[in-house]
Enzyme design. Structure first.
Site, PDB file in Angstrom:
ATOM      1  N   ARG A  47       0.815  -1.213   0.000  1.00 47.28           N
ATOM      2  CA  ARG A  47       0.000   0.000   0.000  1.00 47.28           C
ATOM      3  C   ARG A  47       0.850   1.266   0.000  1.00 47.28           C
ATOM      4  O   ARG A  47       0.466   2.288  -0.550  1.00 47.28           O
ATOM      5  CB  ARG A  47      -0.807   0.049   1.300  1.00 47.28           C
ATOM      6  CG  ARG A  47      -2.209  -0.436   1.173  1.00 47.28           C
ATOM      7  CD  ARG A  47      -2.812  -0.414   2.572  1.00 47.28           C
ATOM      8  NE  ARG A  47      -4.007  -1.220   2.621  1.00 47.28           N
ATOM      9  CZ  ARG A  47      -5.199  -0.800   2.211  1.00 47.28           C
ATOM     10  NH1 ARG A  47      -5.363   0.405   1.737  1.00 47.28           N
ATOM     11  NH2 ARG A  47      -6.239  -1.592   2.276  1.00 47.28           N
ATOM     12  N   LYS A 144       4.452 -18.540   7.448  1.00 48.46           N
ATOM     13  CA  LYS A 144       3.671 -18.950   8.596  1.00 48.46           C
ATOM     14  C   LYS A 144       3.075 -17.724   9.271  1.00 48.46           C
ATOM     15  O   LYS A 144       3.579 -16.630   9.022  1.00 48.46           O
ATOM     16  CB  LYS A 144       4.506 -19.758   9.575  1.00 48.46           C
ATOM     17  CG  LYS A 144       5.664 -18.981  10.183  1.00 48.46           C
ATOM     18  CD  LYS A 144       6.388 -19.835  11.150  1.00 48.46           C
ATOM     19  CE  LYS A 144       5.697 -19.804  12.493  1.00 48.46           C
ATOM     20  NZ  LYS A 144       6.280 -18.848  13.424  1.00 48.46           N
ATOM     21  N   HIS A 174      10.873 -22.241   7.843  1.00 48.12           N
ATOM     22  CA  HIS A 174      12.264 -21.913   7.528  1.00 48.12           C
ATOM     23  C   HIS A 174      13.256 -22.857   8.218  1.00 48.12           C
ATOM     24  O   HIS A 174      14.406 -22.930   7.824  1.00 48.12           O
ATOM     25  CB  HIS A 174      12.570 -20.444   7.830  1.00 48.12           C
ATOM     26  CG  HIS A 174      12.764 -20.133   9.274  1.00 48.12           C
ATOM     27  ND1 HIS A 174      11.728 -19.911  10.132  1.00 48.12           N
ATOM     28  CD2 HIS A 174      13.886 -20.028  10.020  1.00 48.12           C
ATOM     29  CE1 HIS A 174      12.203 -19.664  11.335  1.00 48.12           C
ATOM     30  NE2 HIS A 174      13.501 -19.734  11.304  1.00 48.12           N
ATOM     31  N   LYS A 178      17.283 -24.795   6.911  1.00 45.71           N
ATOM     32  CA  LYS A 178      18.579 -24.716   7.596  1.00 45.71           C
ATOM     33  C   LYS A 178      19.456 -25.879   7.141  1.00 45.71           C
ATOM     34  O   LYS A 178      19.029 -27.028   7.126  1.00 45.71           O
ATOM     35  CB  LYS A 178      18.389 -24.769   9.123  1.00 45.71           C
ATOM     36  CG  LYS A 178      17.747 -23.505   9.695  1.00 45.71           C
ATOM     37  CD  LYS A 178      17.650 -23.597  11.200  1.00 45.71           C
ATOM     38  CE  LYS A 178      16.731 -22.526  11.777  1.00 45.71           C
ATOM     39  NZ  LYS A 178      17.323 -21.207  11.852  1.00 45.71           N
ATOM     40  N   GLU A 212      15.566 -19.602  22.767  1.00 43.75           N
ATOM     41  CA  GLU A 212      15.962 -18.260  22.333  1.00 43.75           C
ATOM     42  C   GLU A 212      16.234 -17.410  23.563  1.00 43.75           C
ATOM     43  O   GLU A 212      15.508 -17.515  24.556  1.00 43.75           O
ATOM     44  CB  GLU A 212      14.837 -17.609  21.540  1.00 43.75           C
ATOM     45  CG  GLU A 212      14.598 -18.270  20.208  1.00 43.75           C
ATOM     46  CD  GLU A 212      13.482 -17.562  19.446  1.00 43.75           C
ATOM     47  OE1 GLU A 212      13.796 -16.612  18.721  1.00 43.75           O
ATOM     48  OE2 GLU A 212      12.324 -17.952  19.613  1.00 43.75           O
ATOM     49  N   ASP A 231       3.615 -20.862  17.642  1.00 45.81           N
ATOM     50  CA  ASP A 231       4.694 -20.145  16.964  1.00 45.81           C
ATOM     51  C   ASP A 231       5.860 -21.064  16.603  1.00 45.81           C
ATOM     52  O   ASP A 231       6.488 -20.894  15.560  1.00 45.81           O
ATOM     53  CB  ASP A 231       5.178 -19.011  17.886  1.00 45.81           C
ATOM     54  CG  ASP A 231       6.198 -18.114  17.226  1.00 45.81           C
ATOM     55  OD1 ASP A 231       5.923 -17.638  16.109  1.00 45.81           O
ATOM     56  OD2 ASP A 231       7.283 -17.890  17.818  1.00 45.81           O
ATOM     57  N   HIS A 236       8.055 -25.803  13.602  1.00 48.28           N
ATOM     58  CA  HIS A 236       9.491 -26.103  13.555  1.00 48.28           C
ATOM     59  C   HIS A 236       9.859 -27.363  14.357  1.00 48.28           C
ATOM     60  O   HIS A 236      10.570 -28.234  13.869  1.00 48.28           O
ATOM     61  CB  HIS A 236      10.303 -24.930  14.098  1.00 48.28           C
ATOM     62  CG  HIS A 236       9.979 -23.613  13.458  1.00 48.28           C
ATOM     63  ND1 HIS A 236       9.673 -23.484  12.131  1.00 48.28           N
ATOM     64  CD2 HIS A 236       9.907 -22.358  13.963  1.00 48.28           C
ATOM     65  CE1 HIS A 236       9.440 -22.208  11.848  1.00 48.28           C
ATOM     66  NE2 HIS A 236       9.562 -21.507  12.941  1.00 48.28           N
TER      67      HIS A 236
HETATM   68  C1  BG6 Z   1       9.896 -17.953  13.867  1.00 51.02           C
HETATM   69  C2  BG6 Z   1       9.100 -17.551  15.061  1.00 51.02           C
HETATM   70  O1  BG6 Z   1       9.169 -18.842  13.067  1.00 51.02           O
HETATM   71  O2  BG6 Z   1      11.096 -18.576  14.286  1.00 51.02           O
HETATM   72  C3  BG6 Z   1       9.899 -16.635  15.966  1.00 51.02           C
HETATM   73  O3  BG6 Z   1       7.924 -16.880  14.656  1.00 51.02           O
HETATM   74  C4  BG6 Z   1      11.227 -17.255  16.309  1.00 51.02           C
HETATM   75  O4  BG6 Z   1       9.187 -16.308  17.147  1.00 51.02           O
HETATM   76  C5  BG6 Z   1      11.935 -17.744  15.049  1.00 51.02           C
HETATM   77  O5  BG6 Z   1      12.012 -16.269  16.940  1.00 51.02           O
HETATM   78  C6  BG6 Z   1      13.172 -18.542  15.413  1.00 51.02           C
HETATM   79  O6  BG6 Z   1      13.864 -18.849  14.249  1.00 51.02           O
HETATM   80  P1  BG6 Z   1      15.410 -19.112  14.276  1.00 51.02           P
HETATM   81  O7  BG6 Z   1      15.766 -19.483  12.881  1.00 51.02           O
HETATM   82  O8  BG6 Z   1      16.066 -17.829  14.719  1.00 51.02           O
HETATM   83  O9  BG6 Z   1      15.633 -20.208  15.268  1.00 51.02           O
END
Ligand code: BG6
Length: 499
Positions: A47, A144, A174, A178, A212, A231, A236
């Site tokens: 936009r 996602k 994602h 990796k 994290e 999340d 993942h």
């Molecule tokens: C994302 C989540 O899919 O993955 C985030 O939405 C998270 O909350 C992230 O921080 C972590 O990804 P990575 O590659 O840094 O482990």
């Protein structure tokens, strides 16, 4: 590695965080490596009222090394909910193709809020932009979150597949991009020594941690409606379980691999309300000091309600009811504001059947452990017992320690690089298939429902910089076992990770 055919990548959400932080840098790297198509452009869509020049300037200002990707960026301002504007997008794409003298494939990337995941494909299809031709592809990448529960994921699949074929839809996770996650397949299936041991006869349990150290930052609004289970765990972590637990595929092809992952998801033993106290622990980080620095609690984060019940930590024990894994618990956990950033898989082998070298001589009580480090310091570590020199038979843990970075000088590419390239080449192996996404939701749905409906299920507070609620430490069966601590010495330096 061959180059994909001519492409235009159309990014919806062109000025957003994901585009600036991940997508354009990944394309920049592919450009540097000479892996982009010979004739290629990126059309940012949104936009905001940029033109090509101001869009390039905006993106450049966010990149450390703007490089040669910048002249390949274009911008088209439009309302992504307006049917008419999609006609305009089609004309702009024609015009751009003529300027570049190409008849390109289109890759549409939905880096937008999920509320547009149904609208954009519908309007793209209405404007004729999803129709493929000979050697000309129309593909769409969906970021996602893919649904909020089983029902919404199934509806989204249905909506997408009423405008596109499954082979045109690329659902991103994602983690699958990796390098070290892909190496998991190679470790398992190119080394004969693991396969005979990779089952309930020799494996005691499997642990997966994805921790994290950061909090939710500016994503409080999104995160509060999501929580750690949606999340990270539903996607993942379960994907990692899938790759650890799958049967060997007959060939390395996208469908062969994804069929096996799906079977794992379909074999998860359902978690009932009675299982919850022993099998799922949730937590939320609270204000505390980490190495002298004051950290705020989750409820004081931007856009988070002060009575939020969103979990920022979740630990789960799950079982895979199939021939290979019957009775072997998988423990998986993830959380924000934990002591360090690390993702690793630990396969705990059963101890030797007869203890010749007993504990009181200092021997190890645990069996061998294979640690597969996904990030950071990617690599593989095998822990095994060795005799301590000198009198007696004292056994001590020793490490067989491989660091991925020692394999070659080349750096480990970012997940988005690999995933974008694969999509342009039509390889969906590292993307999740609709049926697997639905199976994963079907598994976690009862937990989400119980949490929503039964307010008496505890949400444990845990201090920032800890490994989550203490009660999660007691989850692992067997008094000699607990989660592996991936940090060398937390007290000195919580960020240093030992492999
Ligand atoms: C994302 C989540 O899919 O993955 C985030 O939405 C998270 O909350 C992230 O921080 C972590 O990804 P990575 O590659 O840094 O482990």
């Amino acid at each position: 590695m061959y180059k994909p055919a001519d492409h235009i990548i159309i990014i919806f959400g062109a000025s957003g965080d994901l585009t600036r932080r991940k997508l354009i840098p990944a394309l920049g790297e592919l450009q540097k490596l000479g892996l982009l198509p010979d004739r290629f452009a990126v059309l940012g869509v949104g936009r905001t009222n940029f033109d090509d020049t101001s869009y390039r300037e905006m993106i450049s200002s966010h990149l450390e090394e703007p490089g040669e990707i910048i002249p390949l960026l274009y911008y088209h301002s439009m309302d992504t909910k307006s049917e008419e504007d999609f006609g305009g997008l089609a004309r702009r794409l024609d015009q751009l193709s003529q300027e570049l003298k190409i008849n390109p494939s289109y890759l549409f990337y939905l880096a937008t809020p999920p509320s547009l995941y149904e609208t954009i494909p519908r309007l793209l299809s209405g404007a004729g932009l999803t129709r493929e031709g000979k050697g000309i592809f129309r593909r769409i990448i969906v970021e996602k979150p893919f649904g909020m529960d089983h029902r919404s994921a199934a509806e989204l699949n249905l909506a997408l597949l009423s405008h596109l074929e499954e082979h045109q839809v690329y659902r991103i996770d994602h983690y699958l991009g990796k390098e070290s996650v892909q190496n998991l397949l190679v470790t398992r299936f190119s080394n004969g020594i693991f396969e005979p041991l990779w089952n309930r006869n020799f494996i005691h349990h499997v642990e997966i941690t994805s921790a994290e150290s950061l909090g939710v930052g500016t994503r409080g609004g999104y995160y509060d409606n999501s929580g750690a289970l949606r999340d990270m765990l539903q996607n993942h972590l379960l994907q990692l379980v899938g790759l650890v637990a799958m049967e060997p595929p007959t060939v390395i092809s996208s469908d062969a691999i994804r069929n096996e992952v799906l079977k794992v998801f379909q074999s998860f033993r359902p978690i009932t309300i009675n299982d919850l106290p022993n099998q799922v622990i949730r937590g939320q980080y609270m204000a505390s000091h980490v190495r002298g620095e004051a950290m705020k609690g989750y409820r004081s984060e931007e856009d988070v309600p002060e009575n939020s019940r969103a979990e920022t930590f979740v630990a789960m024990k799950l079982y895979i009811d199939n021939w290979r894994w019957g009775g072997v618990p998988f423990y998986i956990r993830t959380g924000k504001r934990l002591p360090t950033k690390v993702s690793e898989i630990v396969v705990h082998f059963k101890p030797s059947p007869h203890k010749l070298f007993s504990d009181h001589e200092g021997g190890t009580v645990e069996g061998n452990r294979l640690v597969i480090r996904i990030q950071h310091d990617e690599g593989i570590l095998l822990k095994f017992g060795m005799k301590v020199q000198g009198a007696g038979f004292k056994v001590q843990d020793a490490n067989l320690d491989f660091h991925y970075k020692d394999l070659s000088d080349s750096y480990i590419p970012e997940a988005y690089q690999r995933l974008l390239l694969d999509c342009m080449q039509g390889d969906s192996t590292l993307y999740t298939r609709g049926d697997a996404v639905e199976a994963a939701w079907r598994f976690v749905d009862p937990v989400l429902t119980a949490w929503k409906e039964d307010k008496s299920i505890p949400l444990h507070g845990y201090p920032c910089g800890s490994w989550g609620p203490e009660i999660a430490d007691q989850m692992i069966e067997g008094k000699e076992y607990t989660w592996r601590c991936p940090c060398k010495n937390l007290a000195d330096d919580g960020l240093y990770c030992e492999l």
